[in-house]
Design an enzyme around this catalytic site. Structure first.
Site, PDB file in Angstrom:
ATOM      1  N   ASN A  55       0.808  -1.230   0.000  1.00  0.00           N
ATOM      2  CA  ASN A  55       0.000   0.000   0.000  1.00  0.00           C
ATOM      3  C   ASN A  55       0.838   1.275   0.000  1.00  0.00           C
ATOM      4  O   ASN A  55       0.353   2.323  -0.432  1.00  0.00           O
ATOM      5  CB  ASN A  55      -1.018  -0.008   1.148  1.00  0.00           C
ATOM      6  CG  ASN A  55      -0.352  -0.004   2.505  1.00  0.00           C
ATOM      7  OD1 ASN A  55       0.674  -0.645   2.686  1.00  0.00           O
ATOM      8  ND2 ASN A  55      -0.922   0.715   3.438  1.00  0.00           N
ATOM      9  N   GLU A  78       4.199  -4.211  12.454  1.00  0.00           N
ATOM     10  CA  GLU A  78       3.232  -3.126  12.243  1.00  0.00           C
ATOM     11  C   GLU A  78       2.102  -3.720  11.412  1.00  0.00           C
ATOM     12  O   GLU A  78       2.286  -4.004  10.234  1.00  0.00           O
ATOM     13  CB  GLU A  78       3.894  -1.961  11.526  1.00  0.00           C
ATOM     14  CG  GLU A  78       4.982  -1.342  12.389  1.00  0.00           C
ATOM     15  CD  GLU A  78       5.728  -0.217  11.698  1.00  0.00           C
ATOM     16  OE1 GLU A  78       5.370   0.138  10.571  1.00  0.00           O
ATOM     17  OE2 GLU A  78       6.674   0.277  12.311  1.00  0.00           O
TER      18      GLU A  78
HETATM   19  P1  NAD Z   1       0.461  -9.465   3.749  1.00  0.00           P
HETATM   20  O1  NAD Z   1       0.671  -9.847   5.174  1.00  0.00           O
HETATM   21  O2  NAD Z   1      -0.322 -10.359   2.880  1.00  0.00           O
HETATM   22  O3  NAD Z   1       1.879  -9.288   3.022  1.00  0.00           O
HETATM   23  C1  NAD Z   1       2.861  -8.422   3.504  1.00  0.00           C
HETATM   24  C2  NAD Z   1       4.222  -8.934   3.087  1.00  0.00           C
HETATM   25  O4  NAD Z   1       4.469 -10.181   3.723  1.00  0.00           O
HETATM   26  C3  NAD Z   1       4.394  -9.167   1.591  1.00  0.00           C
HETATM   27  O5  NAD Z   1       5.672  -8.728   1.212  1.00  0.00           O
HETATM   28  C4  NAD Z   1       4.284 -10.673   1.480  1.00  0.00           C
HETATM   29  O6  NAD Z   1       4.961 -11.205   0.374  1.00  0.00           O
HETATM   30  C5  NAD Z   1       4.949 -11.089   2.758  1.00  0.00           C
HETATM   31  N1  NAD Z   1       4.617 -12.449   3.199  1.00  0.00           N
HETATM   32  C6  NAD Z   1       3.455 -13.127   3.005  1.00  0.00           C
HETATM   33  N2  NAD Z   1       3.544 -14.361   3.563  1.00  0.00           N
HETATM   34  C7  NAD Z   1       4.769 -14.450   4.141  1.00  0.00           C
HETATM   35  C8  NAD Z   1       5.439 -15.452   4.879  1.00  0.00           C
HETATM   36  N3  NAD Z   1       4.868 -16.636   5.158  1.00  0.00           N
HETATM   37  N4  NAD Z   1       6.676 -15.203   5.344  1.00  0.00           N
HETATM   38  C9  NAD Z   1       7.259 -14.021   5.106  1.00  0.00           C
HETATM   39  N5  NAD Z   1       6.686 -13.027   4.386  1.00  0.00           N
HETATM   40  C10 NAD Z   1       5.458 -13.242   3.915  1.00  0.00           C
HETATM   41  O7  NAD Z   1      -0.143  -8.007   3.801  1.00  0.00           O
HETATM   42  P2  NAD Z   1      -0.602  -7.083   2.579  1.00  0.00           P
HETATM   43  O8  NAD Z   1      -1.911  -7.550   2.089  1.00  0.00           O
HETATM   44  O9  NAD Z   1       0.531  -6.947   1.612  1.00  0.00           O
HETATM   45  O10 NAD Z   1      -0.744  -5.670   3.311  1.00  0.00           O
HETATM   46  C11 NAD Z   1      -1.930  -5.230   3.887  1.00  0.00           C
HETATM   47  C12 NAD Z   1      -1.829  -5.325   5.393  1.00  0.00           C
HETATM   48  O11 NAD Z   1      -0.742  -4.547   5.864  1.00  0.00           O
HETATM   49  C13 NAD Z   1      -3.063  -4.735   6.062  1.00  0.00           C
HETATM   50  O12 NAD Z   1      -3.469  -5.557   7.134  1.00  0.00           O
HETATM   51  C14 NAD Z   1      -2.564  -3.399   6.584  1.00  0.00           C
HETATM   52  O13 NAD Z   1      -3.270  -2.885   7.682  1.00  0.00           O
HETATM   53  C15 NAD Z   1      -1.157  -3.728   6.940  1.00  0.00           C
HETATM   54  N6  NAD Z   1      -0.346  -2.493   7.033  1.00  0.00           N
HETATM   55  C16 NAD Z   1       0.069  -2.082   8.268  1.00  0.00           C
HETATM   56  C17 NAD Z   1       0.808  -0.909   8.400  1.00  0.00           C
HETATM   57  C18 NAD Z   1       1.258  -0.416   9.746  1.00  0.00           C
HETATM   58  O14 NAD Z   1       2.160   0.411   9.793  1.00  0.00           O
HETATM   59  N7  NAD Z   1       0.683  -0.880  10.843  1.00  0.00           N
HETATM   60  C19 NAD Z   1       1.128  -0.170   7.248  1.00  0.00           C
HETATM   61  C20 NAD Z   1       0.683  -0.621   6.020  1.00  0.00           C
HETATM   62  C21 NAD Z   1      -0.042  -1.803   5.912  1.00  0.00           C
END
Ligand code: NAD
Length: 504
Positions: A170, A268
Site C-alpha cells: 500500500n 506493524e
Molecule cells: P500481507 O501480510 O499479505 O503481506 C505483507 C508482506 O508479507 C508481503 O511482502 C508478502 O509477500 C509477505 N509475506 C506473506 N507471507 C509471508 C510469509 N509466510 N513469510 C514471510 N513473508 C510473507 O499483507 P498485505 O496484504 O501486503 O498488506 C496489507 C496489510 O498490511 C493490512 O493488514 C494493513 O493494515 C497492513 N499495514 C500495516 C501498516 C502499519 O504500519 N501498521 C502499514 C501498512 C499496511
C-alpha cells in the site's frame, strides 16, 4: 498470496520500461543483479488497467539463502564503519532518491495505483526525509558513561546483525525506507522483501543506493511471493532482526518462524481505528477528517474506518460528510484532479466487495457507495459509508482495507459508551477524536487503546515519535530512538577504576 502460476522460461528478460523508466527486475544480492536460481519469474500487473508491467525474479529458498549470506558477509565491515561515514552514505542515498523523485513517483503509481500527485509531493519526499532523519539521529545517539562505586559503565548501541525487512503494497517505498534507514544507520545489513504486487520501486532503490556508494551486500533486495521468498528468509538462522509491516495472519507465521532462532520481531499490522465525533466538535473539521479516510482508496493501515458520532451531532455531521463525498473525483491516479484511484488488485477488490455485500445482506444501509464503480470499471470501488451496523458484526470488527467506512452513534453525553465502542475490537493501531473541549480530549485519549491518538487532526506523523500498534495491531514501536532500540543490541561495558584489584 502466490497463485499457482506456471514458471516462465528461464531466459525471460528481466528489464522493463515502466512509465518511461527502465527497471531491472532481478534480485539485488551482494551488489549484483541476479536472476532467481530456478530462473523463474512472475508477472507484475498494473492496477490502473491490468496491463502486465514487468517480469519479476521469483525468489525461492536458494535465493533467500544467498541474500542472507550476502548480508552476513557484508555485516562485519558495515558494523565497523564509523557512524559518521554510515550517515554520510545514507545522505548520499537520500540525494540519489531526491534526484529521481519523478521516476520513482511515476513507477510507484503505475505499480500500486496511488495518486501520482501524492507520490510526487508527499510520499517520495518522505522517503528522502526517512533516510536523512535516521542518518542524523544516529549521530545524536547518547553514549553517556556513568560511574557507580568507582566503576565506569559505558552503554553502546551495537548493531544486531542482518535484518530482514518485509513490506506490503500500500505504500511500498515509503514503508521500505522507514525500515531501511534506521536498520542501516544502526550498522545492520539488510535483506528487503517487497510485496509481490509492488516490486518495482525496491528494484530502482537498490540501484540508487549502489550508485550512491553503499557497499555490496549492505542492502539486498529479494523479490518474490511471501510463502516462497519471505518464508525462508524469516526462518534463516543468519538473521538477527525481522521488521514486518503487513497483515495479522502473516505476522503469526513470521513469529512462529522467528521463534525457532529467538529472533526479535517488530510488527506493524492491521487496524480498525475509530473516528470519534463529539457534539461539541467543529462539524466541518469532523467531515474533512472523515473524508480523508478514503485516501489511497482506503488502503491505509491507520485509516479511521469506524465513525462514532454523538447522537445529536449525527445529522449535521452526515450532511457535511455527504457534501464532501459528492465533490470527490474518482479516476486515473495520474490526473492531478483525481482524489480516489483504483484499488491494488482485482482479488483485493473482490475481498473488499465481499465485506460490503455481507454487511448489506445483514441489514446495513449504504448511505453512499456500496459497490464497484461501474462507470470507471477495473479496480475502482465507490467510496462507501454503511449505517445500521452492529458492533459485533464483521464489517465493524474486521479490517476491510478499502474505501469503506461505517457510521454508528453513541448516546448524548455518554463518554463511557463512546470509549467502550471505540476500544471494542481486537486492534489498537490508532484513534482519532474530534471535539471542541480540550479537557474531554485529554480524558478520552487517556482511555483509548491505540498506538497513536490524534485530536482534531489525522495522519500527522513525526519521525521522532514512537509508531506502532497495541493488541493485534502490532508488537513494538519504531521511530526516533525506538528504532535504534529495536535494531541494536545494547551493551553495557563496566570498567573497574584504575589500580583496582578485586582482593587488593
Ligand atoms: P500481507 O501480510 O499479505 O503481506 C505483507 C508482506 O508479507 C508481503 O511482502 C508478502 O509477500 C509477505 N509475506 C506473506 N507471507 C509471508 C510469509 N509466510 N513469510 C514471510 N513473508 C510473507 O499483507 P498485505 O496484504 O501486503 O498488506 C496489507 C496489510 O498490511 C493490512 O493488514 C494493513 O493494515 C497492513 N499495514 C500495516 C501498516 C502499519 O504500519 N501498521 C502499514 C501498512 C499496511
Amino acid at each position: 498470496m502466490a497463485p499457482p502460476a506456471p514458471a516462465p522460461p528461464a531466459n525471460s528478460p528481466h528489464t522493463a520500461t515502466v512509465a518511461g523508466v527502465p527497471v531491472d527486475t532481478r534480485h539485488w544480492i551482494g551488489g549484483r543483479r541476479v536472476p532467481s536460481a530456478s530462473g523463474a519469474t512472475f508477472t507484475d500487473h498494473s492496477p490502473l488497467d491490468g496491463t502486465p508491467l514487468a517480469e519479476i525474479a521469483r525468489g525461492g529458498a536458494d535465493d533467500a539463502r544467498a541474500a542472507v549470506a550476502a548480508a552476513r558477509e557484508a555485516f562485519p565491515a558495515w558494523a565497523a564503519t564509523a557512524p559518521a561515514e554510515r550517515a554520510r552514505l545514507l545522505h548520499a542515498v537520500a540525494d540519489g532518491v531526491q534526484a529521481r523523485i519523478e521516476d520513482l513517483a511515476v513507477v510507484e503509481t503505475a505499480d500500486n495505483g496511488a495518486l501520482l500527485r501524492s507520490h510526487r509531493r508527499g510520499v517520495m519526499p518522505r522517503v528522502v526525509h526517512n533516510l536523512r532523519y535516521f542518518a542524523d539521529r544516529l549521530l545524536a545517539l547518547s553514549h553517556d558513561d556513568f560511574v557507580t562505586r568507582g566503576h565506569t559503565h559505558h552503554v553502546s548501541w551495537d548493531p544486531a546483525g542482518p535484518a530482514v525487512l518485509i513490506t506490503p503494497w500500500n505504500a511500498p517505498l515509503m514503508l521500505a525506507s522507514w525500515k531501511i534507514a534506521p536498520a542501516l544507520a544502526a550498522g545492520n545489513t539488510v535483506v528487503l522483501k517487497p510485496a509481490e504486487w509492488t516490486p518495482l520501486t525496491a528494484s530502482l532503490f537498490a540501484g540508487i543506493a549502489h550508485e550512491a556508494g553503499l557497499p555490496a551486500g549492505v542492502l539486498n533486495v529479494l523479490q518474490g511471493y511471501g510463502p516462497e521468498a519471505g518464508a525462508p528468509l524469516v526462518a534463516d538462522p543468519g538473521v538477527r532482526r525481522i521488521s514486518f509491516t503487513g497483515s495479522v495472519p502473516t505476522a503469526r507465521r513470521i513469529a512462529a518462524a522467528a521463534a525457532g532462532h529467538l529472533v526479535p520481531c517488530s510488527f506493524e499490522l492491521g487496524g480498525k481505528s475509530p473516528l470519534l465525533v463529539f457534539a461539541d466538535a467543529d462539524p466541518e473539521l469532523a467531515a474533512d477528517l472523515a473524508v480523508e479516510q478514503y485516501d489511497n482508496a482506503g488502503q491505509v493501515c491507520l485509516a479511521a474506518t469506524r465513525i462514532l458520532v454523538e447522537e445529536s451531532a449525527r445529522d449535521a455531521f452526515l450532511g457535511h460528510f455527504l457534501d464532501r463525498v459528492r465533490k470527490l473525483t474518482p479516476g486515473d491516479p495520474r490526473d492531478e484532479a483525481t482524489d480516489v484511484g483504483p484499488a491494488i488488485h482485482p482479488r483485493h477488490v473482490e475481498r473488499v466487495d465481499g465485506f460490503v455485500r455481507r454487511a448489506l445482506d445483514a441489514g446495513a444501509k449504504a448511505v453512499t457507495g456500496g459497490g464497484r464503480n461501474h462507470a470507471l470499471g477495473g479496480n475502482h470501488y465507490l467510496p462507501t459509508l454503511l449505517t445500521d451496523v452492529a458492533q459485533d458484526s464483521e464489517i465493524v470488527q474486521e479490517e476491510v482495507f478499502g474505501p469503506v467506512l461505517t457510521l454508528q452513534t453513541f448516546p448524548d453525553g455518554d463518554e463511557d459508551e463512546a470509549v467502550r465502542l471505540a476500544d471494542d475490537t481486537r486492534f489498537g493501531l490508532a484513534a482519532t477524536l474530534v471535539t471542541g473541549d480540550r479537557e474531554r480530549a485529554r480524558r478520552v485519549a487517556a482511555r483509548l487503546v491505540a498506538g497513536t491518538v490524534w485530536v482534531n487532526c489525522f495522519f500527522v506523523r513525526d519521525l521522532s515519535a514512537p509508531f506502532g500498534g497495541s493488541r493485534e495491531s502490532g508488537i513494538g514501536r519504531e521511530g526516533g530512538d525506538w528504532s535504534f532500540d529495536f535494531y541494536c543490541d545494547l551493551k553495557n561495558t563496566v570498567t573497574a577504576p584504575e589500580g583496582w584489584a578485586r582482593h587488593g
